[in-house]
Design an enzyme around this catalytic site. Structure first.
Site, PDB file in Angstrom:
ATOM      1  N   GLU A   1      -1.882  15.290  -3.310  1.00  0.00           N
ATOM      2  CA  GLU A   1      -1.889  14.425  -2.163  1.00  0.00           C
ATOM      3  C   GLU A   1      -2.340  15.194  -1.072  1.00  0.00           C
ATOM      4  O   GLU A   1      -1.333  15.790  -0.078  1.00  0.00           O
ATOM      5  CB  GLU A   1      -0.652  13.576  -2.154  1.00  0.00           C
ATOM      6  CG  GLU A   1      -0.828  12.467  -1.058  1.00  0.00           C
ATOM      7  CD  GLU A   1       0.486  11.567  -0.638  1.00  0.00           C
ATOM      8  OE1 GLU A   1       1.285  11.734  -1.362  1.00  0.00           O
ATOM      9  OE2 GLU A   1       0.432  10.986   0.153  1.00  0.00           O
TER      10      GLU A   1
ATOM     11  N   LYS B   1      -4.417  11.636  -5.110  1.00  0.00           N
ATOM     12  CA  LYS B   1      -3.847  10.560  -3.967  1.00  0.00           C
ATOM     13  C   LYS B   1      -4.357  10.865  -2.740  1.00  0.00           C
ATOM     14  O   LYS B   1      -3.840  11.540  -1.702  1.00  0.00           O
ATOM     15  CB  LYS B   1      -2.278  10.687  -4.132  1.00  0.00           C
ATOM     16  CG  LYS B   1      -1.748   9.625  -3.090  1.00  0.00           C
ATOM     17  CD  LYS B   1      -0.386   9.344  -3.342  1.00  0.00           C
ATOM     18  CE  LYS B   1       0.265   8.532  -2.375  1.00  0.00           C
ATOM     19  NZ  LYS B   1       1.439   7.967  -2.838  1.00  0.00           N
TER      20      LYS B   1
END
Ligand code: 13P
Length: 411
Positions: free
Chosen positions: A234, A277
């Site tokens: 992420e 992400k």
């Protein structure tokens, strides 16, 4: 412009792969041919697998887990807020930050009937992964029953990088292998580590912050894969104050992603066994909210320019978008399909905000709140399949900026 980016991506793949790979220009065919590990080699043949992958007993399982989570129509419920952040969220509906209130809130989410039709994985916080419902059923068993894989946040938060303008490095590498082993034993099959990069019109993010965070994500991803957990990678370019343009966010996000994949490659991370992400591409908060079509155009172009096709799923964070905005933008992305990766969701605030308001700690609201959560999950599942029609289950179009306005990192 995206059409041009897609042509370029196809041409690049074709040039790289050489003759006889026309079938690979179809994303679906490409997925099936390139996700299958090569097990036999003949003399002189280029070995396509790293030692890390060849010696990793979890390699096949990681790929299956990642494919399961990013299956069509499925996304992730991010419910890994730290106890401190959960406390801030509970306070918005007048609840104290007690272990009992956190437990009841997570029970409401995980036991919502039908949630598993739309959600394939949920990210949890350490306390929650080992917690049970008030009747004593372990949360991991409730999730298993729903067909939802448990995941775990493994970073331990942010620390300032000296000499930068308030930029941060994500912490948590110390003892990570042992923690992953403990989490795997408890039933977790994937993990999350969030790097935060601030953007402005001129200098942010610095190259120091980009490199430091790419390194942290890559080392984290390698340690997770060595211990059986699919790493959610992420790199969040945060939606922040200011009047920087959507082009600026696109440019920065492309640079950030490219550094991340360069470092993932350096550490031999198995791309078919990760999930990305990222943020959707949005301008600063002082710029009017762009139409979903514009967000989608810049977002898909950025992904084509910086994310390898071997990655099975791109699970966008909601990052402060309103619940409806998050669904509409997700739906708009699908117009550019088929893409090599699924374009789907890993939403926290965009699934939880109105659910929490509806519950507000009152037993008599329990069922209605669970129905709200499932309706939101279904809307995003429909959007992932490109068939969302509305009306949206959430009541208002407000952005969910509470964590940003509080100056917190949000998680
Ligand atoms: P939001 O969807 O609220 O941004 O949270 C997702 C997440 O897990 C960020 O780390």
């Amino acid at each position: 412009m995206v059409g041009r980016a897609m042509e370029l991506a196809a041409a690049t793949r074709s040039a790289f792969l050489g003759n006889g790979v026309e079938s690979c220009l179809s994303p679906k065919a490409c997925r099936s041919s390139f996700r299958t590990p090569t097990t036999t080699t003949t003399p002189g043949q280029i070995v396509m697998t790293s030692n890390f992958e060849k010696t990793n007993p979890y390699a096949d399982e990681l790929k299956k887990t990642a494919a399961f989570i990013s299956a069509p129509g499925k996304g992730i419920l991010a419910s890994d807020e730290s106890n401190a952040t959960t406390g801030k969220r509970l306070a918005t509906v007048g609840l104290d930050n007690t272990v009992e209130n956190r437990q009841a809130w997570r029970e409401l989410l995980y036991s919502a009937p039908g949630l598993g039709n739309y959600i394939s994985g949920t990210i949890m916080f350490d306390e929650t992964l080992f917690q049970s419902s008030r009747a004593g059923v372990p949360f991991v068993d409730i999730l298993k029953e729903q067909g939802i894989l448990p995941g775990i946040k493994v970073d331990t938060g942010l620390q300032p990088i000296d000499g930068t303008d308030g930029e941060t490095a994500t912490q948590g590498l110390d003892g990570l292998a042992e923690r992953c082993q403990r989490y795997y034993k408890q039933g977790a099959r994937f993990a999350k580590w969030r790097a935060v990069l601030k953007v402005d019109n001129e200098v942010l993010p610095s190259s120091t912050a980009i490199l430091e965070n790419a390194h942290g994500l890559a080392r984290y991803a390698q340690i997770c894969q060595a211990n059986g957990l699919v790493p959610i990678v992420e790199p969040e370019v945060t939606l922040g104050e200011g009047d920087y343009s959507i082009e600026r966010t696109a440019y920065i996000s492309e640079k950030v992603n490219s550094h991340v994949f360069r470092l993932l490659n350096e550490y031999n991370v198995i791309l078919e066994g990760i999930l990305l992400k990222p943020n959707m591409i949005l301008p600063g908060l002082d710029v009017p909210t762009p139409a979903p079509e514009e967000v989608a155009r810049y977002t898909v172009r950025t992904m084509f320019r910086s994310v390898p096709g071997a990655v099975p799923g791109i699970h966008f964070l909601s990052g402060g978008m309103s619940e409806e905005e998050a669904t509409l933008n997700l739906q708009a992305l699908q117009a550019y399909g088929p893409t090599p990766w699924s374009l789907t969701f890993s939403y926290g605030r965009a699934l939880q905000s109105s659910t929490l308001k509806m519950w507000a700690g009152q037993e008599e609201n329990w069922q209605a709140a669970q129905e709200r959560l499932v309706a939101l999950a279904k809307a995003n599942s429909d959007a992932q399949l490109g068939k969302y029609k509305g009306p949206h289950p959430s009541p208002g179009g407000q952005r969910i900026l509470q964590a940003l306005r509080l100056g917190g990192a949000g998680k």
